[in-house]
Design an enzyme around this catalytic site. Structure first.
Site, short mmCIF file in Angstrom:
data_model
loop_
_atom_site.label_atom_id
_atom_site.label_comp_id
_atom_site.label_asym_id
_atom_site.label_seq_id
_atom_site.Cartn_x
_atom_site.Cartn_y
_atom_site.Cartn_z
CE1 TYR A 157 39.30 35.87 45.76
CE2 TYR A 157 39.16 36.21 43.39
CZ TYR A 157 39.91 35.96 44.52
OH TYR A 157 41.26 35.79 44.43
CE LYS A 164 44.06 36.36 41.91
NZ LYS A 164 45.53 36.44 42.01
#
Length: 262
Positions: A157, A164
């Protein structure tokens, strides 16, 4: 049963790409509750899809907007100010990182890819909130979409996890700023959901199956779950909730490990 009636309310949904989009799932619930909707999308390639999705929504307003261009954001909110006067709800469903930044190791992330991911996936929320603030009704609310990788390492990720994290921190700071006006903002962390964006993450299907097996409710989180939570967080039913990241039944709290690689 308590029904949420948003008749007379107006909502802007930013970042819808197709029927599987989490932004669309929230938009569909807002529409069912009676809200009037506007949508923004990025680029000509998405115009036809968004037009198809919204053809049965009366008076839907569509805008092509690149959130990295402040003049386009200003034009969007200027038009909404003229057409609507105020905005009750705003859904921020915008995120992007170059594919190459998610294929290798995080330590190999380039400056350009890092800046791109953070600007589009995190700063855009700040930019949007700043332009929307004068239009937001006093009991208004905003929702954005985050992911577990903001808190824990999810291999592959990479820079999106960092983006995020910045997004969730921004939610808290924006909650402080907007709270003086009575406007709330929260983030939804949905776990693995089958969207076009999610399936581009290396190892996604392995994580998707594992999370369902160990989640407390023993089911796959889907668009309906996210849509219902988004509707709740925007509506007066959640009037005391702001600055929070709310998890859908993801299974991460009992999974015991991260699975991001095949």
């Amino acid at each position: 049963m308590v029904n949420i009636d948003l008749t007379g309310k107006r909502a802007l949904i930013m970042g819808v790409t197709n029927r599987r989009s989490l932004g669309w799932s929230i938009a569909a619930k807002l529409h069912a509750a009676g809200a009037e909707l506007a949508f923004s999308y990025q680029g000509d390639r998405l115009k036809g899809e968004v037009e198809k999705l919204t053809k049965d929504i009366p008076s839907a307003r569509l805008y092509q907007v690149d959130v990295t261009q402040q003049d386009q954001l200003k034009a969007l909110f200027a038009d909404l100010a003229e057409a609507w006067g105020t905005i009750d709800y705003l859904v921020h469903a915008i995120a992007f990182a170059p594919r190459e930044a998610m294929d290798g190791r995080y330590i190999e992330t380039t400056r350009d890819d890092w800046v791109t991911a953070l600007e589009i996936s995190a700063y855009s929320l700040v930019a949007v909130a700043g332009e929307a603030e004068p239009l937001l009704a006093e009991d208004g609310a905003m929702v954005t979409l985050t992911y577990y990788a903001a808190e824990k390492v999810v291999p592959k990720y990479n820079v999106m996890g960092v983006a995020k994290s910045a997004l969730e921190a921004s939610v808290r700071y924006l909650a402080y700023d907007l709270g003086e006006k009575g406007v709330r903002i929260n983030a939804i962390s949905a776990g693995p959901v089958k969207t076009v964006a999610a399936r581009s993450i290396p190892g996604f299907m392995k994580m998707y199956k594992r999370v369902a097996a160990v989640s407390p409710l023993k089911h796959q989180v889907d668009q309906t779950d996210v849509g219902n939570l988004g509707l709740f967080l925007l509506s007066p039913m959640s009037g005391g909730i702001t600055g929070e990241t709310i998890y859908v039944d993801s299974g991460f709290n009992v999974m015991g490990m991260d699975l991001g690689d095949d």
